[in-house]
Each structure stands twice: as structure tokens, then as C-alpha cells.
Design an enzyme around this catalytic site. Structure first.
Site, PDB file in Angstrom:
ATOM      1  N   ARG A 105     -24.691  72.077  33.924  1.00 23.81           N
ATOM      2  CA  ARG A 105     -25.125  71.301  32.745  1.00 23.81           C
ATOM      3  C   ARG A 105     -24.554  71.886  31.454  1.00 23.81           C
ATOM      4  O   ARG A 105     -24.452  71.226  30.433  1.00 23.81           O
ATOM      5  CB  ARG A 105     -26.655  71.182  32.689  1.00 23.81           C
ATOM      6  CG  ARG A 105     -27.156  70.313  31.543  1.00 23.81           C
ATOM      7  CD  ARG A 105     -28.533  69.694  31.781  1.00 23.81           C
ATOM      8  NE  ARG A 105     -29.487  70.622  32.351  1.00 23.81           N
ATOM      9  CZ  ARG A 105     -30.045  71.638  31.686  1.00 23.81           C
ATOM     10  NH1 ARG A 105     -29.766  71.845  30.425  1.00 23.81           N
ATOM     11  NH2 ARG A 105     -30.897  72.437  32.287  1.00 23.81           N
ATOM     12  N   ASP A 162     -15.890  54.355  17.682  1.00 22.61           N
ATOM     13  CA  ASP A 162     -15.880  54.050  19.110  1.00 22.61           C
ATOM     14  C   ASP A 162     -14.514  53.416  19.411  1.00 22.61           C
ATOM     15  O   ASP A 162     -14.232  52.305  18.977  1.00 22.61           O
ATOM     16  CB  ASP A 162     -17.037  53.092  19.440  1.00 22.61           C
ATOM     17  CG  ASP A 162     -17.111  52.744  20.928  1.00 22.61           C
ATOM     18  OD1 ASP A 162     -16.074  52.829  21.616  1.00 22.61           O
ATOM     19  OD2 ASP A 162     -18.204  52.359  21.389  1.00 22.61           O
ATOM     20  N   TYR A 172     -21.186  47.283  20.281  1.00 21.41           N
ATOM     21  CA  TYR A 172     -21.570  47.174  21.685  1.00 21.41           C
ATOM     22  C   TYR A 172     -23.107  47.061  21.744  1.00 21.41           C
ATOM     23  O   TYR A 172     -23.811  47.773  21.015  1.00 21.41           O
ATOM     24  CB  TYR A 172     -21.074  48.425  22.424  1.00 21.41           C
ATOM     25  CG  TYR A 172     -21.406  48.427  23.868  1.00 21.41           C
ATOM     26  CD1 TYR A 172     -20.736  47.588  24.758  1.00 21.41           C
ATOM     27  CD2 TYR A 172     -22.397  49.260  24.372  1.00 21.41           C
ATOM     28  CE1 TYR A 172     -21.043  47.585  26.094  1.00 21.41           C
ATOM     29  CE2 TYR A 172     -22.708  49.262  25.713  1.00 21.41           C
ATOM     30  CZ  TYR A 172     -22.034  48.421  26.569  1.00 21.41           C
ATOM     31  OH  TYR A 172     -22.348  48.419  27.895  1.00 21.41           O
ATOM     32  N   LYS A 212     -14.319  52.503  30.949  1.00 21.45           N
ATOM     33  CA  LYS A 212     -13.387  51.384  30.758  1.00 21.45           C
ATOM     34  C   LYS A 212     -11.940  51.844  31.004  1.00 21.45           C
ATOM     35  O   LYS A 212     -11.652  52.274  32.100  1.00 21.45           O
ATOM     36  CB  LYS A 212     -13.615  50.790  29.362  1.00 21.45           C
ATOM     37  CG  LYS A 212     -15.100  50.611  28.984  1.00 21.45           C
ATOM     38  CD  LYS A 212     -15.834  49.594  29.828  1.00 21.45           C
ATOM     39  CE  LYS A 212     -17.353  49.665  29.707  1.00 21.45           C
ATOM     40  NZ  LYS A 212     -17.907  49.558  28.364  1.00 21.45           N
TER      41      LYS A 212
END
Ligand SMILES: *Cc1c(COP(=O)(O)O)cnc(C)c1O
Length: 393
Positions: A58, A183, A111, A208
Site C-alpha cells: 500500500r 484531467d 466526467y 481508458k
């Protein structure tokens, strides 16, 4: 790997960083949750940040580190953090920068989940947000307040393909000493370079184009080393939206072909956009590569090519939009974008159906709007499929 090599060369060669003992050509998947210390002194040094090396996945993992180095290199940033999803990257950045009492200026066409996070989630924690139409920079100037900390934008926007002038927004941001966050998912690091245009932080849904194969959900943050090092040990670590080693491996693999995929996608998209623009069943095509796009000049200035996303409006409205989803044969009916397959969806009945109709129409998401994410198939086959489907309407 030096930054002097071209982007295409760096996509293939820039991840040769992590030393593996057997000399494997590719970065191995370090499928390990934790890492063993030689002795107590080493453990203490690693926790104190006095010695490089892994502690616990992590907090970082070698497969993830190679991906991060590769992304920082390709985007021209100092450092990168890979996350479990685009939303983990976006929420991590926002929570890293803003605290109660701060203000954020954001694009009004974002988005959907980003919009929900900014409008419903962070406002609960005392952070104020003003949404503006950023295609007009005066709106951005007017929205800046004394407690503004950052400007958040996305270009081209989803799904209407309107653009925001990244350099213009960054200049306003700099005048007020704010952070500019972009973004860059739609364009990918290959086609648009927000950091060169003055932005401070770039975020991606790596789900994407970076993955490109529709087989991973992931996100990336690129920005200044010092800030990212802090987030890595605070928001990212403590909220826990870190990337799995296997997903990091898939993204490293996807990046190798990013440039060739995007070249083919852009070439196909231009042909499809031109075909649609001439079709009698189509009212209008929104594609930044067409001269009819109101911001075509800005597109040529800030984008290296025009990308694979387009939207077009059917003369037949909502019903025609729904019908087209069932008459296409090659185009795949699915949300998401940037994959090797051409994906089609009808925002009014799908992605934007939860938005009240009046609000949706005001945002330019009309009833007959169809969104296409072009893939790498043959352009002739895509055009033939859309033609047969449109002619059935
Ligand atoms: C998909 C997408 C996101 C969210 O990313 P996930 O990987 O699905 O969490 C954010 N921004 C844009 C522009 C996107 O297309």
C-alpha cells in the site's frame, strides 16, 4: 531513460528501471503484500524514509514504481502515483490540496463521478466549489475568490467535446498562486501535454487509452515530486486506493503501444467524423478535428492530434438514439473509451440518464446525441456499419 528520445521510443524503453535478479526483459509482477527487512535497523531506516526500498504494497511496490517512473517520463513530470482507478487519483488529488474553508473552481462539464465527488462529497466537508463554463476564460477569472486553492478542468469535455484553453487557465491560476489540475484522460499523454501548457497536476483514468484494451481499471497522478511524495504517505496511503501489481503490469504493457494505437484511432476518427458530417440522418458532429468545431483553432494549438472521441446528433432525437444502439453490428454498445474496440453509447438513456432533463439539455447533451469512442478496426468497416445502422432509422 533520457527525455531526449522521442515519445514513441520512450513508450517502449522507459520502464527498464527496476533491477530484477534474473534479467527478465519485462518488469515482473511483484505479487507480494509485504517486504522483508534484513534487520531491525533496516526496517527503522525504511520507515524513517532514510533508505529507499519497499515496506508494504500500500506504500509502494516495484511493479507500481516502474509504471510511475514510465508515466512521469512520458508526461514530462517529476513524479507519478498510480492508483486503483481514475476516481481514486482524482479524489486523492482533491483531498491532498483542499481542506475545510477552501474553494475550488471547476469546469461545469466534467466526467459524471468527478462532478458528483466535487458537488456532493467534498461540500459535506466544508470545501466550496464553483462550477463554470471554462470555454470562456472570463468565467474562470470571475470565479476566483480569496480562499480559492485550485482550478480543476477536463478537456475535451465529456460528451460534448468542447475544449478548455489549458494555457489560458494556467495563466489565471498562476496570477493567483493556485494549483491547476487537468484531467487528460481523453487525450492521453501522447496527444496533449498539460504540464508543458502550464498545469501543475495531471490526472488520468488509466482505464481508458493508457490501458487501451478494456481489461483494467486504474488511475495515474503526475506532478511535482515533493507534493506527490507527501500524498503518497498521506491521502493515497491512508485512503488506500492503491493499484494492484497485476494492473500496474497491464498498464506498462498498454503503454508500449500507446502511440501506434492513438495514431490509428485518430486517423479512423477523422474519416468517421467526415462521413457522419455528410450523412442525411445526422444533424451535427462534434469532433475537434472538423473545421466546423467552434474551437478547432484551439484544438490545433493545444492538441497534437484530435483523439478518438466524438459525439453526433441524430435528427430523429431520443428514439433514433436508442434505436441506433440496437442496429449497429460492429460498434460495441458499451460505456468507457479509448479502447482498441469502437464503443458506442447514447448518453440521454445511459451515462447521463440520472441528470434531470432540463440540466442535461442545458449542458448540450441532447436527446439524439450519440457518443462514439473510435477503435483501431478498419475505418471502412466502421463507416459501413454506421451507414447501414443510420439508414435503418
Ligand atoms: C473514466 C473517466 C474517469 C474515471 O475513471 P475510472 O478509472 O473509471 O475511475 C475520470 N475522468 C474521465 C475523463 C474519464 O473518462
Amino acid at each position: 531513460m533520457t527525455k531526449d528520445y522521442s515519445f514513441e521510443t520512450r513508450t517502449v524503453h522507459a520502464d527498464e528501471g527496476y533491477k530484477n535478479e534474473v534479467g527478465a526483459l519485462r518488469t515482473p509482477i511483484y505479487q507480494s503484500s509485504t517486504f522483508v527487512f534484513d534487520d531491525a535497523a533496516q526496517g527503522a531506516k525504511r520507515f524513517a524514509g532514510e533508505e529507499d526500498g519497499c515496506i508494504y504494497t500500500r506504500l509502494g511496490n516495484p511493479t507500481q514504481s516502474d509504471l510511475e517512473k514510465q508515466m512521469a517520463n512520458l508526461d514530462g513530470g517529476e513524479a507519478a502515483i498510480a492508483t486503483a482507478s481514475g476516481m481514486a487519483a482524482i479524489s486523492g488529488v482533491i483531498l491532498g490540496i483542499l481542506e475545510a474553508g477552501d474553494h475550488l473552481v471547476a469546469s461545469d462539464t466534467l466526467y459524471g463521478c468527478t462532478h458528483a465527488f466535487l458537488s456532493e462529497m467534498i461540500t459535506k466537508w466544508g470545501i466550496e466549489v464553483t462550477f463554470v463554463d471554462m470555454s470562456d476564460l472570463d468565467n474562470v477569472k470571475e470565479a476566483v475568490q480569496e480562499n480559492t486553492k485550485a482550478i480543476y478542468t477536463e478537456t475535451p469535455s465529456n460528451p460534448t467535446l468542447s475544449l478548455v484553453d489549458i494555457e489560458g487557465v494556467s495563466e489565471i491560476s498562476d496570477e493567483h498562486d493556485l494549483m491547476t489540475i487537468v484531467d487528460n484522460t481523453f487525450m492521453s499523454p501522447y496527444l496533449q501535454h498539460p504540464l508543458e501548457l502550464g498545469a501543475d497536476i495531471v490526472v488520468y483514468s488509466a482505464t481508458k487509452s493508457i490501458s487501451g484494451h478494456g481489461d483494467t481499471v486504474a488511475g495515474i497522478i503526475v506532478g511535482p515530486e515533493e507534493l506527490l511524495a507527501e500524498w503518497r504517505m498521506t491521502t493515497i496511503k491512508d485512503i488506500g486506493g492503491i493499484i494492484a501489481p497485476f494492473n500496474a503490469f497491464l498498464l506498462l504493457r498498454g503503454l508500449k503501444t500507446l502511440a501506434v494505437r492513438m495514431d490509428r484511432i485518430c486517423e479512423n476518427a477523422m474519416k468517421v467524423a467526415e462521413f457522419l458530417a455528410d450523412h442525411p440522418k445526422v444533424e451535427e458532429v462534434h469532433y475537434p478535428g472538423l473545421e466546423s468545431h467552434p474551437q478547432h483553432e484551439l484544438a490545433k494549438k493545444q492538441m497534437d492530434d484530435f483523439g478518438g472521441l466524438m459525439a453526433f446528433e441524430l435528427k430523429g432525437g431520443y428514439e433514433a438514439g436508442e434505436q441506433l444502439m440496437d442496429t449497429v453490428e460492429l460498434c460495441t454498445l458499451a460505456v468507457s473509451l479509448g479502447d482498441v474496440d469502437t464503443l458506442i453509447q447514447h448518453p440521454a438513456s445511459m451515462t447521463h440518464s440520472p441528470v434531470p432533463e432540463k440540466e442535461r439539455l442545458e449542458a448540450g447533451i441532447t436527446n439524439g446525441l450519440v457518443r462514439l469512442s473510435i477503435g483501431i478496426e478498419s475505418a471502412d468497416d466502421l463507416i459501413a456499419d454506421l451507414d447501414q445502422a443510420l439508414n435503418k432509422l
